[in-house]
Design an enzyme around this catalytic site. Structure first.
Site, PDB file in Angstrom:
ATOM      1  N   CYS A  42      -6.707  40.532   7.812  1.00 23.91           N
ATOM      2  CA  CYS A  42      -7.581  40.915   6.709  1.00 23.91           C
ATOM      3  C   CYS A  42      -7.878  42.413   6.790  1.00 23.91           C
ATOM      4  CB  CYS A  42      -8.886  40.117   6.768  1.00 23.91           C
ATOM      5  SG  CYS A  42      -9.982  40.439   5.363  1.00 23.91           S
ATOM      6  N   ASP A  44     -10.611  43.717   6.402  1.00 26.38           N
ATOM      7  CA  ASP A  44     -11.982  43.887   6.894  1.00 26.38           C
ATOM      8  C   ASP A  44     -12.054  44.892   8.053  1.00 26.38           C
ATOM      9  OD1 ASP A  44     -14.497  43.303   8.399  1.00 26.38           O
ATOM     10  OD2 ASP A  44     -14.708  41.725   6.903  1.00 26.38           O
ATOM     11  N   ARG A  46     -13.957  45.201  10.388  1.00 26.90           N
ATOM     12  CA  ARG A  46     -14.420  44.695  11.683  1.00 26.90           C
ATOM     13  C   ARG A  46     -13.316  43.997  12.475  1.00 26.90           C
ATOM     14  NH1 ARG A  46     -19.047  41.269   8.875  1.00 26.90           N
ATOM     15  NH2 ARG A  46     -17.223  40.896   7.555  1.00 26.90           N
ATOM     16  N   HIS A  98     -10.355  35.597   9.788  1.00 29.93           N
ATOM     17  CA  HIS A  98     -11.609  35.762  10.536  1.00 29.93           C
ATOM     18  C   HIS A  98     -12.726  35.017   9.822  1.00 29.93           C
ATOM     19  CE1 HIS A  98     -13.599  38.812   7.862  1.00 29.93           C
ATOM     20  NE2 HIS A  98     -12.366  38.937   7.460  1.00 29.93           N
ATOM     21  N   CYS A 101     -15.294  35.788   6.333  1.00 32.65           N
ATOM     22  CA  CYS A 101     -14.391  36.621   5.524  1.00 32.65           C
ATOM     23  C   CYS A 101     -14.898  36.651   4.083  1.00 32.65           C
ATOM     24  CB  CYS A 101     -12.975  36.046   5.578  1.00 32.65           C
ATOM     25  SG  CYS A 101     -11.787  37.009   4.607  1.00 32.65           S
TER      26      CYS A 101
HETATM   27 CO    CO Z   1     -11.797  39.091   5.517  1.00 36.32          CO
END
Ligand code: CO
Length: 211
Positions: A42, A44, A46, A98, A101
């Site tokens: 992803c 993302d 993090r 994750h 998400c």
């Molecule tokens: Co995500």
């Protein structure tokens, strides 16, 4: 928040430290990359691929998008997969989702968010198809389960590509894995859905010569 100028300073310090730790590090990387892993994760912020599995630059080829998806019409992802499999000859492709998400959470609500609605539409369809399996689960448990189901689906999608099937036909070592990272602990869970052979593919998706 650091300024862009500070990021450039950070970069200089990082490069200097790397070179001190391992003289010739960048000169060697400049010559070639020989990663054995590809990561589909992803976007993302993090979930930084290299960092969470302890790999250095040059060791993992990375493709990221919202909710770590493998769409059959996504030239970006498919080009990355083909380059990784045919040119770099990676031996493992890891699809890593994750928990928490935002992309998956958006897909299981009926709200509209914009262009991303189209991108996550497949996850929404999948959620709808699987709705009976969420009966009795809390909202959080439902979201967590959907994150896992999404990873499993993307592992399947990847195994259905001609790129992966061709590698298997030619006897090249290539395994596809499905993992999920938990933001709150930093720990990755292996979903045990690995595929490494054409027999792992549902018959209707197997590519066979045209009759
Ligand atoms: Co995500």
């Amino acid at each position: 928040m650091p300024t862009p100028q500070q990021l450039l300073e950070n970069n200089k310090a990082w490069a200097k430290q790397r070179e001190q730790q391992s003289p010739g590090f960048f000169a060697k990387l400049n010559e070639q990359q020989t990663p054995k892993y590809m990561w589909i994760g992803c976007s993302d912020s993090r979930v930084p691929a290299n960092e969470i599995v302890g790999l250095a630059p040059g060791e993992i080829f990375v493709q990221r998008n919202i909710a770590n998806q493998v769409h059959h019409t996504d030239l970006n992802c498919l080009s990355g997969v083909q380059f990784a499999v045919d040119v770099l000859k990676v031996e493992h492709i890891i699809v890593t989702g994750h928990y928490n998400c935002g992309g998956v959470q958006a897909a299981i609500t009926s709200q509209h968010f914009g262009i991303v609605d189209n991108w996550i539409r497949g996850i929404r369809d999948h959620f709808h198809q699987q709705q009976e399996s969420f009966i009795g689960l809390s909202l959080e448990e439902t979201a967590d389960r959907m994150v896992e189901l999404n990873v499993i689906k993307q592992v399947e999608n990847l195994s259905h590509t001609r790129i992966v099937q061709k590698a298997w036909e030619e006897g090249r070592p290539l395994e596809i894995h499905g993992w999920v990272y938990r933001l709150s602990t930093g720990i990755i869970k292996d979903l045990d859905v690995s595929r490494k052979h054409a027999d792992d593919i549902e018959p209707v998706y197997r590519s066979v010569p045209r009759l």
